[in-house]
Scaffold this motif. Structure first.
Motif, PDB file in Angstrom:
ATOM      1  N   ALA A 190       8.101  -0.405   8.207  1.00 28.73           N
ATOM      2  CA  ALA A 190       9.256   0.354   8.681  1.00 28.73           C
ATOM      3  C   ALA A 190       9.142   1.812   8.278  1.00 28.73           C
ATOM      4  CB  ALA A 190      10.542  -0.256   8.124  1.00 28.73           C
ATOM      5  N   ALA A 191       8.642   2.074   7.063  1.00 27.71           N
ATOM      6  CA  ALA A 191       8.488   3.459   6.614  1.00 27.71           C
ATOM      7  C   ALA A 191       7.457   4.187   7.467  1.00 27.71           C
ATOM      8  CB  ALA A 191       8.077   3.482   5.143  1.00 27.71           C
ATOM      9  N   THR A 192       6.344   3.516   7.768  1.00 22.81           N
ATOM     10  CA  THR A 192       5.314   4.133   8.606  1.00 22.81           C
ATOM     11  C   THR A 192       5.856   4.431   9.997  1.00 22.81           C
ATOM     12  OG1 THR A 192       3.624   2.908   7.374  1.00 22.81           O
ATOM     13  CG2 THR A 192       2.965   3.874   9.475  1.00 22.81           C
ATOM     14  N   ALA A 193       6.601   3.473  10.546  1.00 25.43           N
ATOM     15  CA  ALA A 193       7.177   3.683  11.878  1.00 25.43           C
ATOM     16  C   ALA A 193       8.189   4.820  11.862  1.00 25.43           C
ATOM     17  CB  ALA A 193       7.839   2.389  12.364  1.00 25.43           C
ATOM     18  N   ALA A 194       8.962   4.936  10.783  1.00 29.64           N
ATOM     19  CA  ALA A 194       9.944   6.016  10.690  1.00 29.64           C
ATOM     20  C   ALA A 194       9.267   7.376  10.649  1.00 29.64           C
ATOM     21  CB  ALA A 194      10.821   5.808   9.460  1.00 29.64           C
ATOM     22  N   VAL A 195       8.162   7.490   9.902  1.00 27.71           N
ATOM     23  CA  VAL A 195       7.438   8.765   9.846  1.00 27.71           C
ATOM     24  C   VAL A 195       6.842   9.077  11.208  1.00 27.71           C
ATOM     25  CG1 VAL A 195       5.465   9.960   8.828  1.00 27.71           C
ATOM     26  CG2 VAL A 195       7.009   8.634   7.373  1.00 27.71           C
ATOM     27  N   ALA A 196       6.304   8.067  11.879  1.00 28.86           N
ATOM     28  CA  ALA A 196       5.758   8.294  13.215  1.00 28.86           C
ATOM     29  C   ALA A 196       6.851   8.787  14.157  1.00 28.86           C
ATOM     30  CB  ALA A 196       5.129   7.011  13.746  1.00 28.86           C
ATOM     31  N   ASP A 197       8.035   8.211  14.055  1.00 30.80           N
ATOM     32  CA  ASP A 197       9.148   8.631  14.910  1.00 30.80           C
ATOM     33  C   ASP A 197       9.577  10.061  14.588  1.00 30.80           C
ATOM     34  OD1 ASP A 197      11.295   7.952  16.876  1.00 30.80           O
ATOM     35  OD2 ASP A 197      12.584   8.284  15.134  1.00 30.80           O
ATOM     36  N   LEU A 198       9.644  10.393  13.300  1.00 28.66           N
ATOM     37  CA  LEU A 198      10.071  11.738  12.883  1.00 28.66           C
ATOM     38  C   LEU A 198       9.084  12.817  13.310  1.00 28.66           C
ATOM     39  CD1 LEU A 198      11.333  10.909   9.277  1.00 28.66           C
ATOM     40  CD2 LEU A 198      12.752  11.750  11.165  1.00 28.66           C
ATOM     41  N   THR A 199       7.824  12.434  13.490  1.00 24.99           N
ATOM     42  CA  THR A 199       6.782  13.420  13.811  1.00 24.99           C
ATOM     43  C   THR A 199       6.302  13.320  15.254  1.00 24.99           C
ATOM     44  OG1 THR A 199       5.057  11.916  13.002  1.00 24.99           O
ATOM     45  CG2 THR A 199       5.979  13.491  11.410  1.00 24.99           C
ATOM     46  N   GLY A 200       7.024  12.594  16.072  1.00 27.42           N
ATOM     47  CA  GLY A 200       6.597  12.443  17.457  1.00 27.42           C
ATOM     48  C   GLY A 200       5.260  11.755  17.590  1.00 27.42           C
ATOM     49  N   GLY A 201       4.937  10.878  16.643  1.00 30.57           N
ATOM     50  CA  GLY A 201       3.688  10.135  16.670  1.00 30.57           C
ATOM     51  C   GLY A 201       2.506  10.859  16.059  1.00 30.57           C
ATOM     52  N   ARG A 202       2.692  12.113  15.655  1.00 29.68           N
ATOM     53  CA  ARG A 202       1.558  12.887  15.114  1.00 29.68           C
ATOM     54  C   ARG A 202       1.209  12.492  13.691  1.00 29.68           C
ATOM     55  NH1 ARG A 202       5.015  16.572  16.974  1.00 29.68           N
ATOM     56  NH2 ARG A 202       5.444  17.325  14.852  1.00 29.68           N
ATOM     57  N   LEU A 203       2.180  11.988  12.936  1.00 27.83           N
ATOM     58  CA  LEU A 203       2.066  11.730  11.507  1.00 27.83           C
ATOM     59  C   LEU A 203       1.940  13.049  10.744  1.00 27.83           C
ATOM     60  CD1 LEU A 203      -0.148   8.522  11.653  1.00 27.83           C
ATOM     61  CD2 LEU A 203       2.341   8.657  11.386  1.00 27.83           C
ATOM     62  N   CYS A 204       1.340  13.052   9.563  1.00 23.64           N
ATOM     63  CA  CYS A 204       1.487  14.195   8.646  1.00 23.64           C
ATOM     64  C   CYS A 204       0.154  14.887   8.380  1.00 23.64           C
ATOM     65  CB  CYS A 204       2.081  13.723   7.319  1.00 23.64           C
ATOM     66  SG  CYS A 204       3.681  12.886   7.517  1.00 23.64           S
ATOM     67  N   GLU A 205       0.169  16.216   8.503  1.00 24.96           N
ATOM     68  CA  GLU A 205      -1.044  16.985   8.239  1.00 24.96           C
ATOM     69  C   GLU A 205      -1.493  16.889   6.789  1.00 24.96           C
ATOM     70  OE1 GLU A 205       1.001  19.198  11.651  1.00 24.96           O
ATOM     71  OE2 GLU A 205       1.616  18.228   9.799  1.00 24.96           O
ATOM     72  N   ARG A 206      -0.540  16.724   5.880  1.00 26.86           N
ATOM     73  CA  ARG A 206      -0.859  16.557   4.464  1.00 26.86           C
ATOM     74  C   ARG A 206      -0.051  15.372   3.936  1.00 26.86           C
ATOM     75  NH1 ARG A 206      -4.090  19.551   6.113  1.00 26.86           N
ATOM     76  NH2 ARG A 206      -4.702  21.610   5.316  1.00 26.86           N
ATOM     77  N   VAL A 207      -0.725  14.527   3.171  1.00 20.53           N
ATOM     78  CA  VAL A 207      -0.055  13.410   2.488  1.00 20.53           C
ATOM     79  C   VAL A 207      -0.489  13.426   1.038  1.00 20.53           C
ATOM     80  CG1 VAL A 207       0.366  10.933   2.414  1.00 20.53           C
ATOM     81  CG2 VAL A 207      -0.066  12.048   4.622  1.00 20.53           C
ATOM     82  N   ILE A 208       0.474  13.431   0.135  1.00 14.39           N
ATOM     83  CA  ILE A 208       0.193  13.405  -1.301  1.00 14.39           C
ATOM     84  C   ILE A 208       0.651  12.059  -1.851  1.00 14.39           C
ATOM     85  CG2 ILE A 208       0.610  14.478  -3.541  1.00 14.39           C
ATOM     86  CD1 ILE A 208       1.230  17.085  -2.051  1.00 14.39           C
ATOM     87  N   GLU A 209      -0.286  11.301  -2.374  1.00 17.09           N
ATOM     88  CA  GLU A 209       0.032  10.018  -3.017  1.00 17.09           C
ATOM     89  C   GLU A 209       0.223  10.283  -4.506  1.00 17.09           C
ATOM     90  OE1 GLU A 209      -0.241   6.821  -5.432  1.00 17.09           O
ATOM     91  OE2 GLU A 209      -2.095   7.962  -5.232  1.00 17.09           O
ATOM     92  N   ALA A 210       1.424  10.027  -5.012  1.00  8.39           N
ATOM     93  CA  ALA A 210       1.765  10.451  -6.370  1.00  8.39           C
ATOM     94  C   ALA A 210       2.274   9.316  -7.246  1.00  8.39           C
ATOM     95  CB  ALA A 210       2.821  11.571  -6.313  1.00  8.39           C
ATOM     96  N   ALA A 211       1.913   8.080  -6.924  1.00 10.10           N
ATOM     97  CA  ALA A 211       2.411   6.954  -7.722  1.00 10.10           C
ATOM     98  C   ALA A 211       1.316   6.161  -8.412  1.00 10.10           C
ATOM     99  CB  ALA A 211       3.255   6.025  -6.845  1.00 10.10           C
ATOM    100  N   GLY A 212       0.079   6.205  -7.917  1.00 13.70           N
ATOM    101  CA  GLY A 212      -1.017   5.522  -8.591  1.00 13.70           C
ATOM    102  C   GLY A 212      -1.053   4.020  -8.398  1.00 13.70           C
ATOM    103  N   LEU A 213      -0.588   3.534  -7.249  1.00 12.34           N
ATOM    104  CA  LEU A 213      -0.573   2.104  -6.965  1.00 12.34           C
ATOM    105  C   LEU A 213      -1.361   1.804  -5.697  1.00 12.34           C
ATOM    106  CD1 LEU A 213       3.260   1.532  -7.490  1.00 12.34           C
ATOM    107  CD2 LEU A 213       1.436   1.051  -9.146  1.00 12.34           C
ATOM    108  N   GLN A 214      -1.857   0.582  -5.574  1.00 11.16           N
ATOM    109  CA  GLN A 214      -2.532   0.189  -4.345  1.00 11.16           C
ATOM    110  C   GLN A 214      -1.600   0.331  -3.151  1.00 11.16           C
ATOM    111  OE1 GLN A 214      -5.976  -1.186  -3.794  1.00 11.16           O
ATOM    112  NE2 GLN A 214      -5.249  -0.424  -1.820  1.00 11.16           N
ATOM    113  N   SER A 215      -0.359  -0.100  -3.312  1.00  9.41           N
ATOM    114  CA  SER A 215       0.578  -0.069  -2.192  1.00  9.41           C
ATOM    115  C   SER A 215       0.871   1.352  -1.734  1.00  9.41           C
ATOM    116  CB  SER A 215       1.883  -0.777  -2.573  1.00  9.41           C
ATOM    117  OG  SER A 215       2.495  -0.150  -3.699  1.00  9.41           O
TER     118      SER A 215
END
Length: 322
Positions: A190-215
């Protein structure tokens, strides 16, 4: 001096130990405080490969304070009484030793402000490695202290920030720090689909992973746009990770491990952070939610692990300064 000694999993003892003496090229610091880092949780919780007790003051590595004494060598530009942020490694104590090349004087204008320079330097260096530009959409996956600071910095850079966290409090905090949207990660699809919807399907030019988990690594990978940059800022220290390399290949991602190990790089980041605070661009006190005396270090660690509502980061200070 009084120092915390990690005697065993989940148990700090507070003991009197000899005050250390600075050697050539070193400084003795009278500490004002030390941040509590989530990277210290495994050794506090206990793992089979750790040996106890740890040396006095370990694993504190986010200290600041004043120079108490200098070693026998020349340490040009540094003198007793100066207030400094430091890269040192036994900061859960009243005094610690730091290499003269690993401290930065703090401007007088910052007197009285807690200043754990090491984590602020981390944020500054991650921002630089992310190459965030105005007009980009930036997803930050994991809103603890680091994710919150990066939310502030990325939004100031003119990016549209989408914050993602499992904690309602963290999502609310991210909106205060400049995120345009804040999404729950309880349902990854659902989170992935929400980001896709917010960006018109483009997704994000930059993604920062800041939790240190596999998920969170999986989610961050899924949110990166074609030709985008995936920045790994979380500390992955509890085993191997799997990545969807086909996804990375197909999207042509740049993947950046934004962890620095050279002290000079940390000092560069610390200088930038000090400058931002002086300019009014960053107020680090917004992110320090808990201040506890050193005798409550186990409690500070538990807060860092459990992350209750209202929590972003704990600072621990010597008993007389609590």
């Amino acid at each position: 001096m009084q120092a915390a000694v990690l005697a065993g999993p989940g148990r700090f003892a507070f003991v009197q130990v000899p005050r250390p003496r600075p050697g050539p090229g070193q400084l003795l610091l009278r500490l004002e405080g030390c941040g509590v880092c989530a990277s210290s949780l495994p050794v506090w919780e206990g793992r089979p490969w750790f040996d106890y007790p740890l040396p006095p003051g370990a694993p504190g590595h986010e200290a600041w304070g004043r120079i108490e004494a200098v070693g026998p060598d020349d340490v040009s530009g540094l003198r007793p009484g100066q207030r400094v942020a430091a890269l040192s490694y036994a900061g859960h104590a009243e005094f610690d030793i730091a290499e003269a090349a690993a401290v930065l004087p703090l401007p007088v204008a910052l007197d009285g402000m807690p200043f754990p320079g090491e984590p602020l330097a981390c944020a500054a260096n991650i921002l630089a490695r992310s190459d965030i530009r105005a007009g980009q959409t930036v997803a930050i996956v994991g809103i603890g202290f680091l994710g919150a600071v990066l939310t502030r910095l990325a939004s100031q850079a003119g990016a549209r920030v989408i914050a993602l966290s499992r904690r309602a409090y963290a999502r609310q905090a991210a909106l205060r720090f400049g995120a345009e949207e804040a999404l729950d990660v309880a349902d990854v699809y659902a989170a992935t689909a929400a980001v896709a919807d917010l960006t018109g399907g483009r997704l994000c030019e930059r993604v920062i992973e800041a939790a240190g988990l596999q998920s969170t690594l999986d989610l961050a990978s899924a949110l990166a746009a074609e030709g985008g940059r995936l920045v790994i800022a979380g500390y992955h220290q509890d085993g191997l990770r799997q990545v969807n390399l086909q996804q990375w290949n197909w999207r042509g991602l740049d993947v950046v491990n934004a962890h620095e190990r050279q002290p000079a790089r940390y000092l560069d980041g610390m200088r930038r952070a000090i400058g931002w605070v002086q300019e009014g661009r960053l107020d680090p006190t917004e992110f320090f939610t808990h201040r506890l005396p050193m005798s409550r270090l186990d409690e500070a660690m538990a807060l860092t692990r459990d992350r209750p509502d209202g929590f972003l980061k704990a600072l621990v200070v010597p008993e007389g300064m609590a």
